[in-house]
Design an enzyme around this catalytic site. Structure first.
Site, PDB file in Angstrom:
ATOM      1  N   GLU A  32       0.821  -1.198   0.000  1.00 23.84           N
ATOM      2  CA  GLU A  32       0.000   0.000   0.000  1.00 23.84           C
ATOM      3  C   GLU A  32       0.864   1.261   0.000  1.00 23.84           C
ATOM      4  OE1 GLU A  32      -2.177  -2.907   2.858  1.00 23.84           O
ATOM      5  OE2 GLU A  32      -0.174  -2.628   1.995  1.00 23.84           O
ATOM      6  N   SER A  48      19.022 -41.970  -9.329  1.00 23.12           N
ATOM      7  CA  SER A  48      17.731 -41.302  -9.525  1.00 23.12           C
ATOM      8  C   SER A  48      17.820 -40.131 -10.491  1.00 23.12           C
ATOM      9  CB  SER A  48      17.195 -40.803  -8.169  1.00 23.12           C
ATOM     10  OG  SER A  48      18.084 -39.867  -7.588  1.00 23.12           O
ATOM     11  N   TRP A  85      18.367 -38.804 -14.444  1.00 24.87           N
ATOM     12  CA  TRP A  85      17.197 -37.983 -14.132  1.00 24.87           C
ATOM     13  C   TRP A  85      15.988 -38.798 -14.519  1.00 24.87           C
ATOM     14  CZ3 TRP A  85      17.860 -33.596 -11.558  1.00 24.87           C
ATOM     15  CH2 TRP A  85      19.093 -32.958 -11.626  1.00 24.87           C
ATOM     16  N   ARG A 122      10.304 -24.639  -5.336  1.00 24.11           N
ATOM     17  CA  ARG A 122      11.260 -24.192  -4.322  1.00 24.11           C
ATOM     18  C   ARG A 122      11.163 -22.682  -4.104  1.00 24.11           C
ATOM     19  NH1 ARG A 122      16.869 -27.477  -5.820  1.00 24.11           N
ATOM     20  NH2 ARG A 122      16.061 -29.593  -5.400  1.00 24.11           N
ATOM     21  N   LEU A 143      19.415 -27.635  -3.031  1.00 21.84           N
ATOM     22  CA  LEU A 143      18.082 -27.177  -2.634  1.00 21.84           C
ATOM     23  C   LEU A 143      17.856 -25.698  -2.940  1.00 21.84           C
ATOM     24  CD1 LEU A 143      17.564 -29.052   0.770  1.00 21.84           C
ATOM     25  CD2 LEU A 143      17.172 -29.841  -1.570  1.00 21.84           C
ATOM     26  N   SER A 158       6.537 -40.577   5.821  1.00 29.61           N
ATOM     27  CA  SER A 158       6.202 -40.196   7.197  1.00 29.61           C
ATOM     28  C   SER A 158       5.149 -39.091   7.222  1.00 29.61           C
ATOM     29  CB  SER A 158       7.469 -39.757   7.945  1.00 29.61           C
ATOM     30  OG  SER A 158       7.984 -38.537   7.435  1.00 29.61           O
TER      31      SER A 158
END
Length: 391
Positions: free
Chosen positions: A81, A201, A203, A217, A237, A332
């Site tokens: 604002e 893993s 790709w 992310r 990450l 989990s």
């Protein structure tokens, strides 16, 4: 957030500069929905830089013309604002301000936005969604302060109100539940494997799917991985394939097995969740490297209890959490029913006896298994993305 997905898949997304987005907003002509959607588009561009505050968008309209626009600056800077009013100048007097979230009425890092709107002499404020503000004693609501000063206040039309709720869903969820919004992200083969038998893993999915992963992310406050993933992959990450803020790394490591590793994430700014079973020497090793430790209750298996962990993260406050892996960590969260949206990428490949995406989860009958709701299903390059919500 899902409104951005088609553009991200196509190779675009919330790109451009702040000045470019402001110029686009200034060119908007239309009805209340058009002005509020311009505010939403502005806010989308700034998502990530304002944590723990939400990124708000605002436009100032005078006689059918947008004369001011802005989104929240980085943490500690002026709110949406205030930036929009500064651009409007004297033209703000008697104007209508469209803002995605109810203006604040409390002193934080900056003065109240409600006071700034009153001082500017605006005639009306239209807000997209009320601010639940559960965690802070704000006294009067912004809408109440404005109304008491003679400013007309009203809610946005239903269409743009829904867009504002979607824009601020992480913030609203955290304020209402005291825990972060949890997004699960998994990339698997068609037969539900996240790695081959040898652990490889990379790709499974193609570049477009990886781009969406980096966009996720950039749209989350924090990102969590388990100890096995850290030790095996040494992940960065970061949001490398998409413009945006990097999420805060969170390592879920019950006994702090990662303490002796050389992983790049073991640095200042990283948070490690552990239980009382973590040895003291490992705790010292990580704190010496600047890692912040957070002890939480252990579950019946001696692992970090997911609901307890989410409440602890919520108190920091962490607004949203992207859970990337590995499979045991994702399992989990699924077992605890502690997730809000799941991005599941399926690649057209079969890995047979590879590593399953949900190891250890078992249900004795189909009727006992959790039911999920498909929110969206879309191709992403050669892969398919299924966006799921708890039923």
């Amino acid at each position: 957030m899902l409104a951005e997905l088609p553009a991200v898949i196509a190779g675009g997304g919330a790109g451009g500069t702040y000045d470019e987005r402001v110029r686009e907003a200034l060119a908007v002509r239309g009805d209340d929905d058009a002005y509020m959607h311009a505010a939403v588009a502005l806010a989308t561009l700034g998502t990530g830089a304002t944590y723990p505050n939400p990124c708000v968008g605002a436009v100032v309209v005078k006689d059918g013309e947008v004369v001011g626009a802005g989104h929240s600056a980085a943490t500690g800077g002026p709110h949406a604002e205030v930036r929009a009013l500064a651009l409007a100048g004297e033209r703000a007097r008697g104007a209508t301000v469209f803002v995605t979230l109810e203006p604040c009425a409390h002193f934080g890092r900056t003065p109240p936005c409600a006071d700034a709107l009153i001082a500017a002499g605006v005639a009306e404020v239209v807000f997209g969604v009320s601010d639940p503000a559960v965690h802070r004693p704000i006294g009067e609501r912004g809408s109440q302060v404005l109304a008491a000063a003679g400013v007309r206040v009203r809610a946005a039309p239903a269409l743009s109100r829904a867009a504002c709720v979607a824009l601020h869903e992480h913030y609203l969820h955290h304020e209402s539940t005291h825990r972060p919004w949890v997004t699960l992200k998994a990339a698997t083969s068609l037969d539900g494997r996240i790695a081959a038998t040898g652990g490889d893993s990379r790709w499974i999915t193609g570049e477009p799917a990886r781009r969406v992963g980096h966009w996720l992310r950039a749209r989350h406050h924090a990102i969590a991985v388990g100890a096995d993933t850290l030790l095996r992959d040494d992940p960065q990450l970061t949001a490398r394939l998409f413009t945006g803020a990097d999420p805060q790394p969170v390592i879920v490591d019950s006994r702090l097995r990662t303490a002796d590793s050389s992983a790049a994430l073991l640095r200042p700014g990283t948070l490690a969740l552990h239980t009382e079973h973590a040895p003291e020497d490992r705790r010292r090793s990580l704190t010496d490297r600047g890692v912040q430790l957070l002890a939480v209750t252990a579950d019946e298996h001696g692992r970090v209890d997911v609901p307890a962990a989410l409440l602890a993260l919520g108190r920091l406050p962490i607004r949203s959490l992207l859970v990337e892996g590995g499979g045991r960590l994702i399992a989990s969260f699924v077992a605890a029913g502690a997730w809000d949206r799941w991005f599941w990428f399926q690649a057209p490949v079969l890995l047979g006896d590879g590593v399953p995406v949900l190891p250890g989860l078992q249900w004795s009958a189909v009727a006992a298994a959790p039911r999920l709701r498909v929110e969206q299903r879309t191709p992403v390059g050669v892969d398919e993305l299924i966006v799921l919500r708890p039923a």
